[in-house]
Design a protein around this motif. Sequence first.
Motif, PDB file in Angstrom:
ATOM      1  N   LYS A  45       0.904  -1.152   0.000  1.00 26.83           N
ATOM      2  CA  LYS A  45       0.000   0.000   0.000  1.00 26.83           C
ATOM      3  C   LYS A  45       0.936   1.193   0.000  1.00 26.83           C
ATOM      4  O   LYS A  45       1.572   1.498   1.001  1.00 26.83           O
ATOM      5  N   LEU A  76      -2.741   0.080  -4.212  1.00 25.36           N
ATOM      6  CA  LEU A  76      -3.757   1.116  -4.133  1.00 25.36           C
ATOM      7  C   LEU A  76      -3.936   1.838  -5.470  1.00 25.36           C
ATOM      8  O   LEU A  76      -4.929   2.524  -5.675  1.00 25.36           O
ATOM      9  N   ARG A  82      -5.474  -5.335  -7.005  1.00 27.95           N
ATOM     10  CA  ARG A  82      -5.651  -5.524  -5.555  1.00 27.95           C
ATOM     11  C   ARG A  82      -6.636  -6.652  -5.256  1.00 27.95           C
ATOM     12  O   ARG A  82      -6.361  -7.555  -4.471  1.00 27.95           O
TER      13      ARG A  82
END
Length: 91
Positions: A45, A76, A82
């Motif tokens: 992240k 992100l 993701r």
Amino acid sequence: ASSTLAPMAASVAAAEAPANVDPEQALKQRLDALIRTDAVMVFLKGTPTAPRCGFSRQAVELLNEHKVPFGSFDILSDEEVRQGLKAYKNW
């Protein structure tokens, strides 16, 4: 020393799947390509220089402390990657 994969990740992310490949298979191919980019690939992240969570920060610190070269991808920045990574690795 760490390395980031912004150029590689961007090119992998931007790659268009052939019309005859189903979206699930195309995502799997993108994930395979990302994972194989470096011997150690970290899905963070944020980035190694600007991690956006404690786990990502600790992972980068440990790898750097032990001088482990690694590639990274900011999860992100791409919701498809993701979510797809969770299914890919059965998280």
